[in-house]
Scaffold this motif. Structure first.
Motif, short mmCIF file in Angstrom:
data_model
loop_
_atom_site.label_atom_id
_atom_site.label_comp_id
_atom_site.label_asym_id
_atom_site.label_seq_id
_atom_site.Cartn_x
_atom_site.Cartn_y
_atom_site.Cartn_z
N ALA A 207 1.18 -1.50 -0.30
CA ALA A 207 0.27 -0.10 0.03
C ALA A 207 0.74 1.40 -0.26
N PRO A 208 0.37 2.60 -0.80
CA PRO A 208 1.73 3.52 -1.16
C PRO A 208 1.79 4.75 0.29
N THR A 209 -0.32 4.49 0.92
CA THR A 209 -0.11 5.19 1.78
C THR A 209 -0.97 4.77 3.42
N THR A 210 -1.40 5.29 3.89
CA THR A 210 -1.58 4.98 5.31
C THR A 210 -3.30 4.62 5.02
N GLU A 211 -3.43 5.79 4.29
CA GLU A 211 -5.08 5.93 4.26
C GLU A 211 -5.38 4.56 3.22
N ASP A 212 -4.27 3.83 1.82
CA ASP A 212 -4.35 2.82 1.79
C ASP A 212 -4.38 1.99 1.49
N ARG A 213 -3.93 1.77 2.95
CA ARG A 213 -3.65 0.55 3.77
C ARG A 213 -4.75 0.49 4.76
N SER A 214 -5.46 1.13 5.34
CA SER A 214 -6.50 1.10 6.18
C SER A 214 -8.28 1.29 5.51
N GLN A 215 -8.56 1.00 4.18
CA GLN A 215 -9.12 0.73 3.05
C GLN A 215 -8.91 -0.46 2.94
N ALA A 216 -8.16 -0.70 2.50
CA ALA A 216 -7.80 -2.14 2.26
C ALA A 216 -8.13 -3.03 2.80
N LEU A 217 -7.25 -2.77 3.90
CA LEU A 217 -8.04 -3.88 5.35
C LEU A 217 -9.56 -3.69 5.64
N ALA A 218 -9.81 -2.55 5.92
CA ALA A 218 -11.35 -2.35 5.84
C ALA A 218 -12.64 -3.60 5.35
N ALA A 219 -11.98 -3.14 4.34
CA ALA A 219 -12.35 -4.18 3.00
C ALA A 219 -12.52 -5.36 3.32
N ALA A 220 -11.45 -5.83 3.12
CA ALA A 220 -10.94 -7.39 4.26
C ALA A 220 -11.63 -7.15 4.73
N ARG A 221 -11.82 -7.54 6.09
CA ARG A 221 -12.19 -7.01 7.15
C ARG A 221 -14.12 -7.39 7.65
N GLU A 222 -14.23 -6.36 6.91
CA GLU A 222 -15.87 -6.43 6.48
C GLU A 222 -16.27 -7.56 5.75
N ASN A 223 -15.38 -8.38 4.33
CA ASN A 223 -15.66 -9.40 3.78
C ASN A 223 -16.03 -10.32 4.52
N ARG A 224 -14.77 -10.39 5.07
CA ARG A 224 -14.31 -11.94 6.25
C ARG A 224 -15.50 -11.99 7.37
#
Length: 258
Positions: A207-224
């Motif tokens: 992830a190039p930015t902290t915001e991108d990292r947070s958004q990707a992890l949030a999407a993964a957690r929501e789906n899981r």
């Protein structure tokens, strides 16, 4: 992050945008038999794997992939496979798009784009030439859904049919299944954990930015969480190869049984 970017990342290790194993995809595609010169369209194509495998199996046909958010990987894979001159990728809303009739219509896991199963099957029929073939995949309930499954998926009990209801819907729209596949729990787990795992891996490592990292992890957690807290073992998926039987052998429409 845009939804298309999340979708692209999530499918890096599982480009088949459905809980279907590669060998089952090839088996299902094998039930389609377009003639040389035929045209195929994939409505809501996602990564375009279904359409590309159809083109690989039938070098004499061309195809069009339609999706309102086209991932970049589909076009890249089609170029690597030598299909660029036989496939067009069009980024637009599938329900509003039209380009005549096609010999084969694919629509796997995209009924939500049409507002539900009935409207999706209506769109498949509109795009299909009389006597053509379709490949359709959609969600089903494996059994009567529990309250936890409905809450996890944020849907009502009538959001999806059971397997028998799906086949009845095919018949109501003038289709006869020639072959079907119901995704196994292993296929579902592989799809879901590949989806979330790809996002987590990208978030932690690239992830190039902290915001991108947070958004990707949030999407993964929501789906899981939705999968593990209610959908698993209750939400199913079925894919069928279909023949148009609303037309006679010469393409003349015949009366349907009420």
């Amino acid at each position: 992050m845009e939804r298309s970017e999340i979708f692209d990342i999530a499918h890096q290790r599982h480009p088949i945008a459905a809980p279907v194993a590669p060998e089952r995809l090839r088996e299902l595609i094998g039930w389609l038999s377009p003639s040389d010169g035929a045209r195929a369209v994939d409505l809501g194509c996602g990564e375009g794997e279904w359409l590309q495998h159809l083109l690989l199996d039938h070098p004499g046909i061309t195809g069009v992939g339609i999706d309102h958010m086209l991932p970049t990987t589909g076009a890249r894979r089609s170029a690597e496979r030598g299909l660029s001159d036989r496939v067009r990728w069009i980024e637009t809303d599938a329900p509003a798009w039209s380009d005549g009739e096609f010999d084969v219509v694919l629509c796997v896991g995209a009924s939500h784009a049409f507002g539900g199963l009935a409207d999706m099957l209506g769109a498949v029929r509109r795009h299909l030439r009389p006597g053509g073939q379709a490949l359709v995949g959609d969600s089903i309930w494996e059994s009567t859904p529990s309250a936890s499954a409905l809450a996890a998926l944020e849907v009502s009990a009538d959001a999806y049919p059971d397997l028998a209801g799906l086949v009845r819907a095919f018949h109501e729209h003038g289709f006869e299944p020639s072959f079907g596949h119901v995704s196994t729990l292993a296929e579902w787990d592989d799809y879901q954990f590949s989806w979330t795992g790809s996002l987590v891996d990208w978030a932690v490592r690239r992830a190039p930015t902290t915001e991108d990292r947070s958004q990707a992890l949030a999407a993964a957690r929501e789906n899981r969480d939705a999968w593990l807290s209610g959908a698993r073992r209750e939400l199913g998926f079925a894919t069928f190869a279909l023949h148009d039987v609303a037309a006679g052998p010469t393409g003349v429409t015949v009366a349907r049984t009420p």
